[in-house]
Design a protein around this motif. Structure first.
Motif, PDB file in Angstrom:
ATOM      1  N   TRP A   1       0.847  -1.186   0.000  1.00 31.05           N
ATOM      2  CA  TRP A   1       0.000   0.000   0.000  1.00 31.05           C
ATOM      3  C   TRP A   1       0.888   1.243   0.000  1.00 31.05           C
ATOM      4  CZ3 TRP A   1      -5.037   0.325  -1.013  1.00 31.05           C
ATOM      5  CH2 TRP A   1      -5.838  -0.806  -0.818  1.00 31.05           C
ATOM      6  N   TYR A   2       0.492   2.206  -0.820  1.00 36.45           N
ATOM      7  CA  TYR A   2       1.134   3.505  -0.901  1.00 36.45           C
ATOM      8  C   TYR A   2       0.041   4.558  -0.793  1.00 36.45           C
ATOM      9  CZ  TYR A   2       5.268   1.182  -2.877  1.00 36.45           C
ATOM     10  OH  TYR A   2       6.370   0.382  -3.082  1.00 36.45           O
ATOM     11  N   ARG A   3       0.448   5.768  -0.432  1.00 37.62           N
ATOM     12  CA  ARG A   3      -0.519   6.852  -0.464  1.00 37.62           C
ATOM     13  C   ARG A   3       0.120   8.085  -1.097  1.00 37.62           C
ATOM     14  NH1 ARG A   3      -1.056   9.522   5.624  1.00 37.62           N
ATOM     15  NH2 ARG A   3       0.851  10.766   5.434  1.00 37.62           N
TER      16      ARG A   3
ATOM     17  N   SER B   1       4.403  -3.210   3.245  1.00 33.98           N
ATOM     18  CA  SER B   1       4.493  -4.347   2.336  1.00 33.98           C
ATOM     19  C   SER B   1       4.092  -5.602   3.105  1.00 33.98           C
ATOM     20  CB  SER B   1       5.895  -4.490   1.750  1.00 33.98           C
ATOM     21  OG  SER B   1       6.851  -4.634   2.776  1.00 33.98           O
ATOM     22  N   PHE B   2       3.590  -6.573   2.363  1.00 32.21           N
ATOM     23  CA  PHE B   2       2.973  -7.752   2.970  1.00 32.21           C
ATOM     24  C   PHE B   2       3.379  -8.967   2.169  1.00 32.21           C
ATOM     25  CE2 PHE B   2      -0.428  -9.125   5.792  1.00 32.21           C
ATOM     26  CZ  PHE B   2      -0.993 -10.237   5.185  1.00 32.21           C
ATOM     27  N   TYR B   3       3.859  -9.980   2.860  1.00 34.06           N
ATOM     28  CA  TYR B   3       4.307 -11.198   2.185  1.00 34.06           C
ATOM     29  C   TYR B   3       4.092 -12.372   3.111  1.00 34.06           C
ATOM     30  CZ  TYR B   3       7.570 -14.747   0.492  1.00 34.06           C
ATOM     31  OH  TYR B   3       8.128 -15.921   0.064  1.00 34.06           O
ATOM     32  N   ASN B   4       3.622 -13.457   2.553  1.00 38.25           N
ATOM     33  CA  ASN B   4       3.458 -14.688   3.324  1.00 38.25           C
ATOM     34  C   ASN B   4       2.574 -14.457   4.558  1.00 38.25           C
ATOM     35  OD1 ASN B   4       3.935 -17.438   3.642  1.00 38.25           O
ATOM     36  ND2 ASN B   4       5.740 -17.120   4.930  1.00 38.25           N
ATOM     37  N   ASN B   5       1.517 -13.695   4.326  1.00 36.68           N
ATOM     38  CA  ASN B   5       0.504 -13.432   5.356  1.00 36.68           C
ATOM     39  C   ASN B   5       0.997 -12.627   6.549  1.00 36.68           C
ATOM     40  OD1 ASN B   5      -1.885 -14.528   4.240  1.00 36.68           O
ATOM     41  ND2 ASN B   5      -1.083 -16.580   4.612  1.00 36.68           N
ATOM     42  N   GLU B   6       2.039 -11.862   6.339  1.00 32.70           N
ATOM     43  CA  GLU B   6       2.447 -10.973   7.417  1.00 32.70           C
ATOM     44  C   GLU B   6       3.120  -9.736   6.850  1.00 32.70           C
ATOM     45  OE1 GLU B   6       4.905 -13.466   9.834  1.00 32.70           O
ATOM     46  OE2 GLU B   6       6.697 -13.010   8.687  1.00 32.70           O
ATOM     47  N   ILE B   7       3.150  -8.685   7.667  1.00 36.00           N
ATOM     48  CA  ILE B   7       3.806  -7.453   7.259  1.00 36.00           C
ATOM     49  C   ILE B   7       5.300  -7.699   7.193  1.00 36.00           C
ATOM     50  CG2 ILE B   7       4.383  -5.117   8.003  1.00 36.00           C
ATOM     51  CD1 ILE B   7       1.553  -4.911   9.172  1.00 36.00           C
ATOM     52  N   SER B   8       5.909  -7.356   6.046  1.00 33.85           N
ATOM     53  CA  SER B   8       7.347  -7.523   5.918  1.00 33.85           C
ATOM     54  C   SER B   8       8.086  -6.212   6.162  1.00 33.85           C
ATOM     55  CB  SER B   8       7.711  -8.080   4.543  1.00 33.85           C
ATOM     56  OG  SER B   8       7.104  -7.338   3.514  1.00 33.85           O
ATOM     57  N   GLU B   9       7.431  -5.101   5.889  1.00 34.66           N
ATOM     58  CA  GLU B   9       8.050  -3.806   6.156  1.00 34.66           C
ATOM     59  C   GLU B   9       6.952  -2.747   6.252  1.00 34.66           C
ATOM     60  OE1 GLU B   9      11.010  -2.726   3.266  1.00 34.66           O
ATOM     61  OE2 GLU B   9      11.753  -1.068   4.477  1.00 34.66           O
ATOM     62  N   LYS B  10       7.157  -1.753   7.085  1.00 29.69           N
ATOM     63  CA  LYS B  10       6.202  -0.652   7.162  1.00 29.69           C
ATOM     64  C   LYS B  10       6.950   0.652   7.405  1.00 29.69           C
ATOM     65  CE  LYS B  10       5.217  -1.456  12.058  1.00 29.69           C
ATOM     66  NZ  LYS B  10       4.162  -1.750  13.072  1.00 29.69           N
ATOM     67  N   SER B  11       6.332   1.741   6.983  1.00 30.08           N
ATOM     68  CA  SER B  11       6.938   3.041   7.179  1.00 30.08           C
ATOM     69  C   SER B  11       6.426   3.635   8.488  1.00 30.08           C
ATOM     70  CB  SER B  11       6.593   3.965   6.010  1.00 30.08           C
ATOM     71  OG  SER B  11       5.224   4.336   6.068  1.00 30.08           O
ATOM     72  N   GLU B  12       7.006   4.773   8.849  1.00 31.68           N
ATOM     73  CA  GLU B  12       6.591   5.426  10.092  1.00 31.68           C
ATOM     74  C   GLU B  12       5.180   6.010   9.973  1.00 31.68           C
ATOM     75  OE1 GLU B  12       9.909   8.034  10.450  1.00 31.68           O
ATOM     76  OE2 GLU B  12       8.932   9.641   9.327  1.00 31.68           O
ATOM     77  N   ILE B  13       4.705   6.149   8.746  1.00 30.53           N
ATOM     78  CA  ILE B  13       3.329   6.614   8.554  1.00 30.53           C
ATOM     79  C   ILE B  13       2.355   5.550   9.039  1.00 30.53           C
ATOM     80  CG2 ILE B  13       1.613   7.338   6.857  1.00 30.53           C
ATOM     81  CD1 ILE B  13       3.964   8.092   5.027  1.00 30.53           C
ATOM     82  N   PHE B  14       2.708   4.318   8.862  1.00 31.06           N
ATOM     83  CA  PHE B  14       1.833   3.177   9.148  1.00 31.06           C
ATOM     84  C   PHE B  14       1.831   2.922  10.650  1.00 31.06           C
ATOM     85  CE2 PHE B  14      -0.527  -0.288   7.274  1.00 31.06           C
ATOM     86  CZ  PHE B  14      -0.478  -1.298   8.229  1.00 31.06           C
ATOM     87  N   ASP B  15       1.022   3.731  11.366  1.00 34.57           N
ATOM     88  CA  ASP B  15       0.986   3.591  12.824  1.00 34.57           C
ATOM     89  C   ASP B  15      -0.151   2.659  13.238  1.00 34.57           C
ATOM     90  OD1 ASP B  15      -0.408   6.952  13.186  1.00 34.57           O
ATOM     91  OD2 ASP B  15      -1.375   5.060  12.647  1.00 34.57           O
ATOM     92  N   ASP B  16      -0.488   2.682  14.511  1.00 29.80           N
ATOM     93  CA  ASP B  16      -1.482   1.740  15.046  1.00 29.80           C
ATOM     94  C   ASP B  16      -2.881   1.961  14.481  1.00 29.80           C
ATOM     95  OD1 ASP B  16      -0.022   1.648  18.389  1.00 29.80           O
ATOM     96  OD2 ASP B  16       0.499   0.635  16.513  1.00 29.80           O
ATOM     97  N   GLN B  17      -3.104   3.080  13.822  1.00 32.44           N
ATOM     98  CA  GLN B  17      -4.412   3.323  13.226  1.00 32.44           C
ATOM     99  C   GLN B  17      -4.609   2.528  11.934  1.00 32.44           C
ATOM    100  OE1 GLN B  17      -6.988   5.209  14.496  1.00 32.44           O
ATOM    101  NE2 GLN B  17      -5.664   5.174  16.277  1.00 32.44           N
ATOM    102  N   PHE B  18      -3.521   2.027  11.398  1.00 28.59           N
ATOM    103  CA  PHE B  18      -3.573   1.305  10.128  1.00 28.59           C
ATOM    104  C   PHE B  18      -3.415  -0.200  10.367  1.00 28.59           C
ATOM    105  CE2 PHE B  18      -3.309   4.729   7.004  1.00 28.59           C
ATOM    106  CZ  PHE B  18      -2.766   5.776   7.733  1.00 28.59           C
TER     107      PHE B  18
END
Lengths: 115, 112
Positions: A34-36, A48-65
């Motif tokens: 996902w990008y915005r 980013s998501f791979y094999n049914n789990e988050i593989s990487e996230k940015s600092e934008i992607f906080d607990d609200q996401f």
């Protein structure tokens, strides 16, 4: 030609409400993203998501996401309690067919407007 | 991921070749050069990518210098529909995929 599809194309929601943005990645792809893009600004990586789990996230992607792949075809982005600053275009992308060095294909986006 | 530098804007006459430069002087050996474009607020569209050899497909050609510190995207016969923002991105591909880090890109205007 296979493509990434996103629904809805436009979503208007009230501040504080939960929204779910939906994506159907290209069949057989293994990596999902996902990008915005806030109006007038650059495209930003969220997660980013791979094999049914988050593989990487940015600092934008906080607990609200949160992201989920509830079945074999859909990939969703949930924003728990929307804020005005969440208004943006949200793009889903997918890549890979089991090998590295493959291009990511993007959907046409969901325009989220928080009022 | 290595940083890229692109001119903010360029013009090109319709039917002529558009040559879009990109500097990536800190690129690592395992980073590929990718080019995407975005027309208005549509989703970014993949164009081409390469590691060190020049590449060509139906959309464009990618020329990477021998030291890999810069590259040029060539649209051989630009049309009005090629007007878009073009992004040069260096990307590490790992075993869990690879995120794309977009910069400001080059806004290409193709003029009649």
């Amino acid at each position: 030609e296979p493509e990434v599809t996103q629904t809805p194309s436009h979503q208007v929601t009230q501040m504080g409400q939960e929204v779910i943005l939906r994506c159907v990645p290209i069949s057989n792809h293994l990596y999902f993203y996902w990008y915005r893009q806030i109006l007038g600004q650059k495209v930003e990586f969220l997660v980013s998501f791979y094999n049914n789990e988050i593989s990487e996230k940015s600092e934008i992607f906080d607990d609200q996401f949160s992201v989920e792949r509830p079945d074999g075809s859909n990939f969703t982005l949930k924003i728990r309690s929307t804020k005005l600053e969440d208004s943006a275009m949200y793009f889903c992308a997918s890549s890979g067919q089991g090998s590295m060095n493959t291009e990511a294909f993007f959907g046409q986006g969901t325009r989220l407007t928080v009022v | 991921d290595a940083k890229t530098t692109q001119p903010p804007s360029m013009d090109c006459a319709e039917g002529r070749a558009a040559n879009l430069p990109c500097n990536h002087s800190t690129i690592s050996g395992n980073e590929y050069v990718y080019w995407y474009r975005q027309i208005h607020s549509q989703g970014p569209q993949y164009i081409i990518h390469g590691l060190k050899n020049n590449e060509t497909n139906e959309m464009a050609s990618l020329i990477i210098t021998e030291d890999r510190k810069s590259s040029t995207l060539i649209l051989p016969h630009a049309t009005l529909r090629d007007t878009a923002v073009y992004y040069c991105i260096v990307r590490v591909i790992g075993n869990q995929g690879g995120k794309l880090i977009f910069g400001q890109g080059t806004e290409l205007s193709v003029k009649p």
